[in-house]
Design a protein around this motif. Structure first.
Motif, PDB file in Angstrom:
ATOM      1  N   ASP A 167       0.835  -1.199   0.000  1.00  0.00           N
ATOM      2  CA  ASP A 167       0.000   0.000   0.000  1.00  0.00           C
ATOM      3  C   ASP A 167       0.875   1.256   0.000  1.00  0.00           C
ATOM      4  OD1 ASP A 167      -2.285  -1.501   0.058  1.00  0.00           O
ATOM      5  OD2 ASP A 167      -2.845  -0.997   2.121  1.00  0.00           O
ATOM      6  N   ILE A 168       0.362   2.309  -0.610  1.00  0.00           N
ATOM      7  CA  ILE A 168       0.997   3.618  -0.541  1.00  0.00           C
ATOM      8  C   ILE A 168       0.107   4.510   0.317  1.00  0.00           C
ATOM      9  CG2 ILE A 168       1.877   5.613  -1.790  1.00  0.00           C
ATOM     10  CD1 ILE A 168       3.433   3.142  -2.464  1.00  0.00           C
ATOM     11  N   LEU A 169       0.647   5.023   1.403  1.00  0.00           N
ATOM     12  CA  LEU A 169      -0.086   5.902   2.304  1.00  0.00           C
ATOM     13  C   LEU A 169       0.425   7.330   2.128  1.00  0.00           C
ATOM     14  CD1 LEU A 169       0.036   3.738   5.570  1.00  0.00           C
ATOM     15  CD2 LEU A 169      -1.714   3.726   3.775  1.00  0.00           C
ATOM     16  N   THR A 170      -0.496   8.272   2.166  1.00  0.00           N
ATOM     17  CA  THR A 170      -0.115   9.683   2.131  1.00  0.00           C
ATOM     18  C   THR A 170      -0.214  10.241   3.546  1.00  0.00           C
ATOM     19  OG1 THR A 170      -0.923   9.936  -0.123  1.00  0.00           O
ATOM     20  CG2 THR A 170      -0.589  11.949   1.144  1.00  0.00           C
ATOM     21  N   SER A 171       0.878  10.749   4.053  1.00  0.00           N
ATOM     22  CA  SER A 171       0.960  11.185   5.445  1.00  0.00           C
ATOM     23  C   SER A 171       0.370  12.582   5.629  1.00  0.00           C
ATOM     24  CB  SER A 171       2.426  11.218   5.883  1.00  0.00           C
ATOM     25  OG  SER A 171       3.130  12.253   5.190  1.00  0.00           O
ATOM     26  N   VAL A 195       4.262   7.185   1.550  1.00  0.00           N
ATOM     27  CA  VAL A 195       5.018   6.108   2.198  1.00  0.00           C
ATOM     28  C   VAL A 195       4.594   4.775   1.612  1.00  0.00           C
ATOM     29  CG1 VAL A 195       5.577   4.957   4.361  1.00  0.00           C
ATOM     30  CG2 VAL A 195       5.193   7.431   4.338  1.00  0.00           C
ATOM     31  N   GLU A 196       5.554   4.030   1.090  1.00  0.00           N
ATOM     32  CA  GLU A 196       5.301   2.668   0.617  1.00  0.00           C
ATOM     33  C   GLU A 196       5.425   1.714   1.796  1.00  0.00           C
ATOM     34  OE1 GLU A 196       7.000  -0.645  -2.585  1.00  0.00           O
ATOM     35  OE2 GLU A 196       7.714   1.433  -2.658  1.00  0.00           O
ATOM     36  N   VAL A 197       4.383   0.921   2.030  1.00  0.00           N
ATOM     37  CA  VAL A 197       4.380  -0.039   3.134  1.00  0.00           C
ATOM     38  C   VAL A 197       4.999  -1.340   2.638  1.00  0.00           C
ATOM     39  CG1 VAL A 197       2.962  -1.333   4.760  1.00  0.00           C
ATOM     40  CG2 VAL A 197       2.339   1.026   4.156  1.00  0.00           C
ATOM     41  N   ASN A 198       6.220  -1.577   3.021  1.00  0.00           N
ATOM     42  CA  ASN A 198       6.867  -2.827   2.646  1.00  0.00           C
ATOM     43  C   ASN A 198       6.858  -3.855   3.765  1.00  0.00           C
ATOM     44  OD1 ASN A 198       7.662  -2.627  -0.146  1.00  0.00           O
ATOM     45  ND2 ASN A 198       8.951  -0.918   0.503  1.00  0.00           N
TER      46      ASN A 198
END
Length: 467
Positions: free
Chosen positions: A301-305, A311-314
């Motif tokens: 997932d890519i989250l926008t802070s 932020v890429e969730v690895n």
């Protein structure tokens, strides 16, 4: 449980602090030959923690000798035991005791504080008797200050020791509200879907799968002066999310809110001492449970802070830095004079320095020196590690601004700290503490279980930093 000293008006017994000589104890002359002969007959030589009860003529106890080891040599090395006098609290018979002498080189303040720490018991679920020996606070010390430090430590220990069944985000919020009520602080809490409206998307993403809603807890204390903001990781339980932890790694995850517990403990001490009146103290706690459900956030997932960085969730098990990032971004918007984050963040920190020496990262040499010096002087050690600029590339993935879990496993504590620093920049100084929050085995004054780390280092460094 409340830390307390014995009433100084009550009858008490003398406790003699005895140095260990080359072949025999170094006894004060006023003890006399009878006590010296008795100590010799008992094999007492003044080894650290050794106790010799002194009998009275009527067959009772008229005092005790307590070994404090050889005189310290000039050295910057820390003692093997932080709170040696805590052994006396555990071993002496019930009653009130007073320190009868003042050996050169013995830290009486630390001794009295260790005695208070030794009184702590976590007895919420099982009756556990505390030690019955009580110390009369030495006249030259300030009992109010010592009790305030012990109260902060007790609070942090209680919060960490409480299992998530009784210390989820709801209960952590109530603990924060209780602290605020005790000390007249204002509280604002943003819950659940309101986090999205208020622009805290990463706190929401991490906590949305749990039974209790995620939230941001915001405490403000009345005061004037420099701005101090404390941000504590409040992950009340961490399954690892969809990147689920193995059972061996999940057993202690009730302590993953140790950062929140420590900033609340520090706030408790500051407020008890009235020091919050000389600053603008703010405490921020993103409180979540990293759980697994149909709406859990996913690897990839890519989250926008809050700050706008993507932020890429690895790895969903690197969730603490996500919730801290949104809280830090909020804190930084006020440009505080000192911004502190505390979190049980990385296993890499434990591998590097072990459970009782937490690393911290700071972008100011002067602030870092004050914190590390205060930590060693007051038996709350912390160790500075670098924001190593060349590793910035490790947290920059291909399709987002940041990576929450760089591959490779190298420098995990540093890359986590670098990640968090991306959400600061306006604060005059920023320091991040990667604590363990747990005492893995019982030591004098430090029972196995939840532990405060860095609180007293900060307490004693703050006057210099904020002056």
């Amino acid at each position: 449980m409340t830390p307390e000293f014995a009433d100084p008006s009550t009858s008490s017994l003398p406790l003699w602090l005895i140095r260990q000589g080359e072949n025999e104890p170094v006894l004060p002359p006023e003890l006399g030959s009878v006590a010296a002969n008795w100590a010799k007959a008992q094999g007492f030589i003044g080894r650290p923690g050794q106790i010799c009860l002194l009998p009275s003529a009527q067959g009772g106890i008229e005092g005790a000798l307590f070994g404090i080891g050889p005189a310290p040599k000039p050295s910057s090395r820390p003692a093997r035991e932080r709170f040696s006098l805590a052994r006396a609290a555990e071993a002496l018979p019930p009653g009130s005791w007073r320190i009868a002498n003042r050996p050169d080189g013995f830290d009486l303040t630390n001794g009295a504080l260790g005695w208070l720490f030794a009184q702590y018991r976590f007895d919420r679920y099982k009756r556990i008797e505390p030690p019955k020996a009580r110390l009369i606070c030495p006249e030259e010390l300030e009992p109010r200050r010592l009790i305030a430090m012990a109260a902060g430590e007790y609070l942090a220990r209680d919060l960490i020791n409480t299992p998530t069944s009784d210390m989820g985000p709801d209960e952590l919020e109530q603990a924060a509200r209780a602290l605020a009520q005790r000390h007249g602080a204002a509280v604002e809490v943003i819950h659940g879907e309101d986090l999205l409206t208020a622009n805290f998307p990463m706190i929401h993403a991490v906590g949305r799968a749990a039974a209790q809603a995620p939230r941001l807890i915001d405490l403000r204390f009345e005061g004037k002066g420099p701005r101090l903001t404390l941000v504590g990781k409040g992950v009340c339980f961490d399954t690892g999310g969809l990147d689920i932890k193995p059972p061996s790694s999940m057993g202690l995850m009730k302590k993953d809110m140790g950062g929140a517990a420590n900033v609340l403990g520090l706030a408790e001490t500051l407020a008890r001492l009235g020091l919050h009146q000389n600053m603008q103290l703010r405490v921020l706690i993103p409180a979540v449970e990293n759980a697994i459900s149909a709406n859990a956030f996913r690897p990839g997932d890519i989250l926008t802070s809050r700050k706008g960085l993507t932020v890429e969730v690895n790895n969903t098990d690197a969730e603490g830095r996500l919730v801290l990032a949104d809280a830090l971004a909020l804190a930084d918007e006020e440009a505080p004079d000192l911004l502190i984050s505390m979190a049980t963040l990385t296993g890499a920190a434990r591998v590097a320095l072990g459970p009782e020496l937490p690393p911290f990262f700071c972008d100011s040499d002067a602030v870092a020196a004050a914190i590390q010096s205060a930590g060693f002087s007051h038996h709350d050690p912390v160790w500075r590690m670098p924001f190593w600029e060349p590793y910035e590339a490790m947290i920059e993935p291909a399709i987002a601004d940041l990576d929450n879990a760089p591959s490779g496993g190298f420098a995990g504590a540093i890359t986590a700290a670098l990640f968090l620093r991306r959400f600061t920049g306006q604060a005059r100084a920023y320091a991040h503490f990667d604590i363990y929050g747990w005492q893995p085995s019982t030591a004098p004054g430090r029972p196995k279980g939840g532990a405060g780390q860095g609180m007293r280092a900060l307490l004693h460094a703050l006057p210099e930093i904020l002056s």
